[in-house]
Design a protein around this motif. Structure first.
Motif, PDB file in Angstrom:
ATOM      1  N   LEU A   1       0.665  -1.177   0.112  1.00 11.09           N
ATOM      2  CA  LEU A   1       0.034   0.035   0.202  1.00 11.09           C
ATOM      3  C   LEU A   1       0.863   1.301  -0.037  1.00 11.09           C
ATOM      4  CD1 LEU A   1      -2.946  -1.023   2.509  1.00 11.09           C
ATOM      5  CD2 LEU A   1      -3.029  -0.455   0.054  1.00 11.09           C
ATOM      6  N   SER A   2       1.939   1.178   0.437  1.00 10.39           N
ATOM      7  CA  SER A   2       2.995   2.295   0.409  1.00 10.39           C
ATOM      8  C   SER A   2       3.197   2.870  -1.042  1.00 10.39           C
ATOM      9  CB  SER A   2       4.212   1.785   1.224  1.00 10.39           C
ATOM     10  OG  SER A   2       4.873   0.881   0.502  1.00 10.39           O
ATOM     11  N   ASN A   3       3.091   1.588  -1.930  1.00  5.33           N
ATOM     12  CA  ASN A   3       3.177   2.136  -3.325  1.00  5.33           C
ATOM     13  C   ASN A   3       2.189   3.192  -3.738  1.00  5.33           C
ATOM     14  OD1 ASN A   3       5.673   0.463  -3.639  1.00  5.33           O
ATOM     15  ND2 ASN A   3       4.422  -1.248  -3.707  1.00  5.33           N
ATOM     16  N   MET A   4       1.078   3.142  -3.096  1.00  4.63           N
ATOM     17  CA  MET A   4      -0.160   3.747  -3.546  1.00  4.63           C
ATOM     18  C   MET A   4      -0.600   4.988  -2.718  1.00  4.63           C
ATOM     19  SD  MET A   4      -2.329   0.642  -5.188  1.00  4.63           S
ATOM     20  CE  MET A   4      -1.994  -0.605  -4.019  1.00  4.63           C
ATOM     21  N   PHE A   5      -0.367   4.852  -1.385  1.00  6.10           N
ATOM     22  CA  PHE A   5      -0.834   5.921  -0.398  1.00  6.10           C
ATOM     23  C   PHE A   5       0.295   6.259   0.521  1.00  6.10           C
ATOM     24  CE2 PHE A   5      -2.756   7.104   3.544  1.00  6.10           C
ATOM     25  CZ  PHE A   5      -3.978   7.850   3.080  1.00  6.10           C
ATOM     26  N   PRO A   6       0.021   7.782   0.678  1.00  3.51           N
ATOM     27  CA  PRO A   6      -0.721   8.629   0.146  1.00  3.51           C
ATOM     28  C   PRO A   6      -0.681   9.088  -1.141  1.00  3.51           C
ATOM     29  CG  PRO A   6       1.080   9.827   1.642  1.00  3.51           C
ATOM     30  CD  PRO A   6       1.409   8.214   1.477  1.00  3.51           C
ATOM     31  N   GLU A   7       0.637   8.988  -1.956  1.00  2.00           N
ATOM     32  CA  GLU A   7       0.700   9.102  -3.274  1.00  2.00           C
ATOM     33  C   GLU A   7       1.424   8.156  -4.006  1.00  2.00           C
ATOM     34  OE1 GLU A   7       0.260  12.120  -4.648  1.00  2.00           O
ATOM     35  OE2 GLU A   7      -0.379  12.977  -2.876  1.00  2.00           O
ATOM     36  N   PRO A   8       0.660   7.940  -5.334  1.00  2.89           N
ATOM     37  CA  PRO A   8       1.078   6.600  -6.076  1.00  2.89           C
ATOM     38  C   PRO A   8       2.277   6.661  -6.664  1.00  2.89           C
ATOM     39  CG  PRO A   8      -0.628   7.978  -7.206  1.00  2.89           C
ATOM     40  CD  PRO A   8      -0.585   8.799  -5.855  1.00  2.89           C
ATOM     41  N   ASP A   9       2.844   5.587  -6.554  1.00  2.00           N
ATOM     42  CA  ASP A   9       4.254   5.547  -7.281  1.00  2.00           C
ATOM     43  C   ASP A   9       4.029   4.858  -8.598  1.00  2.00           C
ATOM     44  OD1 ASP A   9       6.701   4.913  -8.115  1.00  2.00           O
ATOM     45  OD2 ASP A   9       7.183   3.625  -6.782  1.00  2.00           O
ATOM     46  N   HIS A  10       3.990   5.738  -9.662  1.00  2.00           N
ATOM     47  CA  HIS A  10       3.735   5.093 -11.065  1.00  2.00           C
ATOM     48  C   HIS A  10       4.688   4.244 -11.369  1.00  2.00           C
ATOM     49  CE1 HIS A  10      -0.008   7.523 -11.444  1.00  2.00           C
ATOM     50  NE2 HIS A  10       0.601   8.454 -10.913  1.00  2.00           N
ATOM     51  N   SER A  11       6.124   4.277 -11.112  1.00  2.00           N
ATOM     52  CA  SER A  11       6.903   3.443 -11.738  1.00  2.00           C
ATOM     53  C   SER A  11       6.653   1.993 -11.481  1.00  2.00           C
ATOM     54  CB  SER A  11       8.229   3.829 -11.055  1.00  2.00           C
ATOM     55  OG  SER A  11       8.264   3.531  -9.765  1.00  2.00           O
ATOM     56  N   ILE A  12       5.962   1.674 -10.330  1.00  2.00           N
ATOM     57  CA  ILE A  12       5.767   0.326  -9.812  1.00  2.00           C
ATOM     58  C   ILE A  12       5.134  -0.647 -10.904  1.00  2.00           C
ATOM     59  CG2 ILE A  12       3.499   0.647  -8.650  1.00  2.00           C
ATOM     60  CD1 ILE A  12       4.592  -1.583  -6.943  1.00  2.00           C
TER      61      ILE A  12
ATOM     62  N   VAL B   1      -5.836   6.896 -15.734  1.00  2.00           N
ATOM     63  CA  VAL B   1      -7.170   7.629 -15.354  1.00  2.00           C
ATOM     64  C   VAL B   1      -7.712   7.038 -13.951  1.00  2.00           C
ATOM     65  CG1 VAL B   1      -9.556   7.281 -16.011  1.00  2.00           C
ATOM     66  CG2 VAL B   1      -7.736   7.326 -17.524  1.00  2.00           C
ATOM     67  N   CYS B   2      -7.653   5.939 -13.819  1.00  2.00           N
ATOM     68  CA  CYS B   2      -8.324   5.460 -12.217  1.00  2.00           C
ATOM     69  C   CYS B   2      -7.571   6.214 -11.200  1.00  2.00           C
ATOM     70  CB  CYS B   2      -8.116   4.071 -11.983  1.00  2.00           C
ATOM     71  SG  CYS B   2      -9.209   3.103 -13.293  1.00  2.00           S
ATOM     72  N   MET B   3      -6.405   6.483 -11.118  1.00  2.00           N
ATOM     73  CA  MET B   3      -5.582   6.898 -10.016  1.00  2.00           C
ATOM     74  C   MET B   3      -5.542   8.287  -9.905  1.00  2.00           C
ATOM     75  SD  MET B   3      -1.910   4.786 -10.067  1.00  2.00           S
ATOM     76  CE  MET B   3      -1.813   2.931  -9.582  1.00  2.00           C
ATOM     77  N   ALA B   4      -6.541   9.124 -10.693  1.00  2.00           N
ATOM     78  CA  ALA B   4      -6.580  10.310 -10.680  1.00  2.00           C
ATOM     79  C   ALA B   4      -8.139  10.535 -10.090  1.00  2.00           C
ATOM     80  CB  ALA B   4      -6.716  11.174 -12.236  1.00  2.00           C
ATOM     81  N   THR B   5      -8.784   9.637  -9.821  1.00  2.00           N
ATOM     82  CA  THR B   5     -10.011   9.966  -9.160  1.00  2.00           C
ATOM     83  C   THR B   5     -10.014   9.762  -7.500  1.00  2.00           C
ATOM     84  OG1 THR B   5     -10.418   7.381  -9.090  1.00  2.00           O
ATOM     85  CG2 THR B   5     -10.740   8.335 -11.089  1.00  2.00           C
ATOM     86  N   ASP B   6     -11.143  10.401  -7.256  1.00  2.00           N
ATOM     87  CA  ASP B   6     -11.414  10.545  -5.760  1.00  2.00           C
ATOM     88  C   ASP B   6     -11.565   9.022  -5.185  1.00  2.00           C
ATOM     89  OD1 ASP B   6     -11.346  13.116  -5.732  1.00  2.00           O
ATOM     90  OD2 ASP B   6     -13.301  13.592  -5.507  1.00  2.00           O
ATOM     91  N   ASP B   7     -12.222   8.106  -5.857  1.00  2.00           N
ATOM     92  CA  ASP B   7     -12.513   6.704  -5.721  1.00  2.00           C
ATOM     93  C   ASP B   7     -11.162   6.039  -5.298  1.00  2.00           C
ATOM     94  OD1 ASP B   7     -15.245   6.845  -5.725  1.00  2.00           O
ATOM     95  OD2 ASP B   7     -15.483   5.939  -7.625  1.00  2.00           O
ATOM     96  N   PHE B   8     -10.380   6.179  -6.037  1.00  2.00           N
ATOM     97  CA  PHE B   8      -8.671   5.756  -5.777  1.00  2.00           C
ATOM     98  C   PHE B   8      -8.396   6.292  -4.487  1.00  2.00           C
ATOM     99  CE2 PHE B   8      -3.959   6.288  -6.124  1.00  2.00           C
ATOM    100  CZ  PHE B   8      -3.923   4.889  -6.062  1.00  2.00           C
ATOM    101  N   VAL B   9      -8.302   7.475  -4.064  1.00  2.00           N
ATOM    102  CA  VAL B   9      -8.095   7.988  -2.783  1.00  2.00           C
ATOM    103  C   VAL B   9      -8.793   7.467  -1.835  1.00  2.00           C
ATOM    104  CG1 VAL B   9      -7.715  10.133  -1.570  1.00  2.00           C
ATOM    105  CG2 VAL B   9      -7.268  10.042  -3.914  1.00  2.00           C
ATOM    106  N   GLU B  10     -10.036   7.246  -1.990  1.00  2.00           N
ATOM    107  CA  GLU B  10     -10.894   6.574  -0.985  1.00  2.00           C
ATOM    108  C   GLU B  10     -10.434   5.311  -0.899  1.00  2.00           C
ATOM    109  OE1 GLU B  10     -13.926   5.284   1.624  1.00  2.00           O
ATOM    110  OE2 GLU B  10     -12.994   7.140   1.233  1.00  2.00           O
TER     111      GLU B  10
END
Length: 254
Positions: free
Chosen positions: A65-76, A229-238
């Protein structure tokens, strides 16, 4: 490499995810190390077969989860795709040993392998939609190809947990054995592969890949675009926040 064990014995290269305290959830560095180990085996005549497995209670619980929260690591995602490519393209048979929990991209690695043997107690769950993202690592192509679109949609949309026994019945994996027979059976399969006709096995693997054409490569590109696209949504943050807080997400479709 912290989190990855690579050993070579009797013609078998063993690549192991080794963060059992995190159920072998992977980060970019682990993926790169695993991919490099498999890629190097392509030209190593001493390696006749490859086993990819995990330590502890899990094969791979997906991306940390550290790859995605609080900021996504797009390199993964590039690292995920590199490992999937290495598994598919190395001219040696790749056997995945599923020793427990297999989630998210862990499923993708299993789907990419030539053979998959699982413990009876193991299970598979995609879980991507729980985070507000799409399946990746080629799963959007590999999963329907293995088990059919209806089952793949059910497993994806509902984040349904699939037992190893069911996965074998569906054609998602090659075999399932009792937990206490797993280590011996995995070793037996690996030994048989290593003793096999390496040229014939490599050419067979190449022929299967040719029959697939560019479908996997195209799927990886589509998944990467969809994840952006998905990682730019509020749903991804939630979704990622809910996962870290160990609660159900409340998606709003934005």
């Amino acid at each position: 490499m912290d989190g990855i064990d690579i050993t070579h014995r009797d013609g078998v290269l063993r690549v192991g995810f080794n963060r059992p305290d995190r159920l072998n959830a992977v980060d970019t560095a682990m993926l790169v190390a695993a991919a490099a180990g498999i890629e190097d085996a392509a030209t190593d005549e001493a390696v006749r077969a490859i086993v990819l497995t995990g330590e502890g209670r899990a094969f791979c619980a997906g991306s940390a989860l550290s790859n995605m929260f609080p900021e996504p690591d797009h390199s993964i995602l590039d690292a995920v795709n590199r490992l999937v490519g290495a598994i598919k393209e190395v001219p040696k048979p790749v056997l995945v040993g599923v020793n427990g929990v297999t989630a998210g991209i862990g499923c993708s690695f299993a789907l990419a392998a030539d053979l998959v043997l699982a413990k009876e107690s193991a299970f598979f769950v995609l879980g991507f939609t729980d985070l507000g993202i799409v399946p990746d690592g080629g799963a959007t192509y590999l999963l329907p190809a293995a088990i059919g679109r209806a089952r793949a949609t059910r497993m994806t949309f509902l984040s349904e947990r699939v037992t190893a026994t069911t996965a074998a019945e569906w054609g998602m994996i090659s075999g399932v054995v009792a937990d206490d027979a797993f280590d011996a059976t995995l070793a037996e399969w690996a030994s048989r592969l290593a003793a096999g006709p390496t040229v014939a096995l490599a050419e067979t693997k190449k022929a299967f890949a040719a029959a697939e054409g560019d479908m996997l490569r195209d799927a990886l590109a589509r998944e990467k675009a969809a994840q952006d696209v998905c990682m730019a949504t509020d749903d991804f943050v939630e979704g990622t926040r809910a996962a870290t807080e160990k609660r159900s997400p409340r998606f709003r479709g934005i």
